[in-house]
Design a protein around this motif. Sequence first.
Motif, PDB file in Angstrom:
ATOM      1  N   VAL A 114      -3.433  -2.709   2.830  1.00 33.62           N
ATOM      2  CA  VAL A 114      -2.710  -2.639   1.553  1.00 33.62           C
ATOM      3  C   VAL A 114      -2.628  -1.199   1.077  1.00 33.62           C
ATOM      4  O   VAL A 114      -3.550  -0.407   1.306  1.00 33.62           O
ATOM      5  N   ALA A 115      -1.521  -0.866   0.404  1.00 31.18           N
ATOM      6  CA  ALA A 115      -1.393   0.455  -0.221  1.00 31.18           C
ATOM      7  C   ALA A 115      -0.774   0.296  -1.596  1.00 31.18           C
ATOM      8  O   ALA A 115       0.178  -0.470  -1.772  1.00 31.18           O
ATOM      9  N   PHE A 116      -1.331   1.004  -2.570  1.00 26.84           N
ATOM     10  CA  PHE A 116      -0.827   1.016  -3.950  1.00 26.84           C
ATOM     11  C   PHE A 116      -0.422   2.439  -4.327  1.00 26.84           C
ATOM     12  O   PHE A 116      -1.060   3.410  -3.905  1.00 26.84           O
ATOM     13  N   LEU A 117       0.602   2.551  -5.138  1.00 26.58           N
ATOM     14  CA  LEU A 117       0.978   3.840  -5.728  1.00 26.58           C
ATOM     15  C   LEU A 117       1.466   3.579  -7.146  1.00 26.58           C
ATOM     16  O   LEU A 117       2.299   2.689  -7.358  1.00 26.58           O
ATOM     17  N   ASP A 118       0.936   4.322  -8.120  1.00 28.38           N
ATOM     18  CA  ASP A 118       1.366   4.102  -9.502  1.00 28.38           C
ATOM     19  C   ASP A 118       2.358   5.182  -9.937  1.00 28.38           C
ATOM     20  O   ASP A 118       2.610   6.151  -9.220  1.00 28.38           O
ATOM     21  N   HIS A 119       2.918   5.006 -11.143  1.00 26.43           N
ATOM     22  CA  HIS A 119       4.003   5.883 -11.612  1.00 26.43           C
ATOM     23  C   HIS A 119       3.534   7.318 -11.874  1.00 26.43           C
ATOM     24  O   HIS A 119       4.365   8.212 -12.036  1.00 26.43           O
ATOM     25  N   LYS A 120       2.241   7.538 -11.891  1.00 28.64           N
ATOM     26  CA  LYS A 120       1.710   8.893 -12.065  1.00 28.64           C
ATOM     27  C   LYS A 120       1.508   9.601 -10.719  1.00 28.64           C
ATOM     28  O   LYS A 120       1.136  10.774 -10.689  1.00 28.64           O
ATOM     29  N   GLY A 121       1.724   8.880  -9.626  1.00 26.16           N
ATOM     30  CA  GLY A 121       1.542   9.469  -8.303  1.00 26.16           C
ATOM     31  C   GLY A 121       0.182   9.206  -7.694  1.00 26.16           C
ATOM     32  O   GLY A 121      -0.101   9.654  -6.585  1.00 26.16           O
ATOM     33  N   ASN A 122      -0.682   8.473  -8.423  1.00 30.47           N
ATOM     34  CA  ASN A 122      -1.985   8.117  -7.870  1.00 30.47           C
ATOM     35  C   ASN A 122      -1.792   7.106  -6.740  1.00 30.47           C
ATOM     36  O   ASN A 122      -1.058   6.135  -6.895  1.00 30.47           O
ATOM     37  N   THR A 123      -2.472   7.311  -5.632  1.00 35.48           N
ATOM     38  CA  THR A 123      -2.275   6.486  -4.445  1.00 35.48           C
ATOM     39  C   THR A 123      -3.608   6.004  -3.897  1.00 35.48           C
ATOM     40  O   THR A 123      -4.609   6.711  -3.954  1.00 35.48           O
ATOM     41  N   ALA A 124      -3.603   4.783  -3.365  1.00 37.06           N
ATOM     42  CA  ALA A 124      -4.798   4.224  -2.744  1.00 37.06           C
ATOM     43  C   ALA A 124      -4.369   3.337  -1.577  1.00 37.06           C
ATOM     44  O   ALA A 124      -3.298   2.742  -1.601  1.00 37.06           O
ATOM     45  N   ALA A 125      -5.225   3.257  -0.563  1.00 31.25           N
ATOM     46  CA  ALA A 125      -4.933   2.411   0.594  1.00 31.25           C
ATOM     47  C   ALA A 125      -6.221   1.819   1.140  1.00 31.25           C
ATOM     48  O   ALA A 125      -7.306   2.378   0.966  1.00 31.25           O
ATOM     49  N   PHE A 126      -6.070   0.671   1.803  1.00 28.63           N
ATOM     50  CA  PHE A 126      -7.224  -0.025   2.378  1.00 28.63           C
ATOM     51  C   PHE A 126      -6.818  -0.625   3.716  1.00 28.63           C
ATOM     52  O   PHE A 126      -5.761  -1.251   3.824  1.00 28.63           O
ATOM     53  N   THR A 127      -7.651  -0.434   4.734  1.00 28.34           N
ATOM     54  CA  THR A 127      -7.441  -1.040   6.046  1.00 28.34           C
ATOM     55  C   THR A 127      -8.693  -1.818   6.411  1.00 28.34           C
ATOM     56  O   THR A 127      -9.761  -1.230   6.598  1.00 28.34           O
ATOM     57  N   GLY A 128      -8.584  -3.133   6.501  1.00 27.81           N
ATOM     58  CA  GLY A 128      -9.733  -3.972   6.814  1.00 27.81           C
ATOM     59  C   GLY A 128     -10.232  -3.783   8.235  1.00 27.81           C
ATOM     60  O   GLY A 128      -9.471  -3.419   9.144  1.00 27.81           O
ATOM     61  N   GLU A 129     -11.513  -4.071   8.424  1.00 30.21           N
ATOM     62  CA  GLU A 129     -12.151  -3.844   9.721  1.00 30.21           C
ATOM     63  C   GLU A 129     -11.578  -4.721  10.823  1.00 30.21           C
ATOM     64  O   GLU A 129     -11.683  -4.396  12.007  1.00 30.21           O
ATOM     65  N   LYS A 130     -10.986  -5.856  10.464  1.00 34.31           N
ATOM     66  CA  LYS A 130     -10.475  -6.799  11.462  1.00 34.31           C
ATOM     67  C   LYS A 130      -8.979  -6.626  11.722  1.00 34.31           C
ATOM     68  O   LYS A 130      -8.395  -7.430  12.469  1.00 34.31           O
ATOM     69  N   CYS A 131      -8.338  -5.628  11.120  1.00 38.15           N
ATOM     70  CA  CYS A 131      -6.937  -5.379  11.420  1.00 38.15           C
ATOM     71  C   CYS A 131      -6.802  -4.993  12.891  1.00 38.15           C
ATOM     72  O   CYS A 131      -7.639  -4.280  13.438  1.00 38.15           O
TER      73      CYS A 131
END
Length: 330
Positions: A114-131
């Motif tokens: 999953v990846a999120f980005l908000d209107h201020k440009g803050n970004t986060a991402a997650f990759t699970g161990e079982k991907c």
Amino acid sequence: MKRFDIRFLPILFFFVSYQINAQQVYKDQFAHTFSIVARDKVTGEMAVGVQSHWFSVGSIVSWGKSGVGVVATQSFVNPAYGPEGLSLIEKGTSAKEALDLLVAKDEGKDFRQVAFLDHKGNTAAFTGEKCVASAHHIIGDNFAVQANMMLNDKVVPAMAEAFEKNKDLPLAQRVVKVLLAAQEAGGDIRGKQSAALIVVDGSPAKNVWEDKKIHLRVDDHPTPLVELERLLKVHEAYQFMNNGDLAIEEGDMSKAFAAYNAAEQLFPENLEMKYWKAIAMANNNKLKEALPIFKTIFQKDKNWRELTKRLPKSGLLNISEAQLNTILSL
């Protein structure tokens, strides 16, 4: 008879629980794929671009809301990350905080990307161990790129490089370049089938139907990114047509015809663009210049002549009867 050693109960419980969770996750829809969430620091626009070897990837992976943010949820997809993530961001939660909250309560998190980005440009991402490998993400300045089930480990770095390399392009075109770079680097190990692109504004939309500035989907195609790139060009052409119509309303004929010409250059084979340009010319005392355009259109498709007969009654063609007959005689 041998007694069961209760010391093994925690291990047994974990194994059974894991199997139940895994089975539940496997019922979720696949979207093993590569994607990008990104923001244009100048315009504030935000986008999600995605391609996968799975039908209709745009229906479950890409989420966005003007003035709020964008989300890409993939691998074994939990679609709730889209609306729930955007809701949290809209309430003031940062992209990272929102993603952390949703990952923490997701029993299938090991299978998510999953990846999120908000209107201020803050970004986060997650990759699970079982991907499924190759699975990786990179967070950069106003963007995140992520991929799973890729042919090799070169895909995600190629995406990040392409985003940085194409800073001079509008966001939508820049995102498509990123997707093309991913495919060129190896892409999905299974191949390709569908792609999607959404763009939302940095400010809230005035009306809900205006929320998506661009919303393009290629649900099933042998070369989805080629088709997505073509659709983006068609979208841009129609935007020029809309700008031309607005200029007509404002009485700025020079601006209008510049916009119409730009549309034609992007989509030269489209008769409708030529037709409405000719109608605008006829309505603005430029019938002589419009006649050759009408003639070319009528020769290719006689139905446009029939349509022209009907426009005066609807107020879309405001010329004399003699002028109308001149057009229809072509």
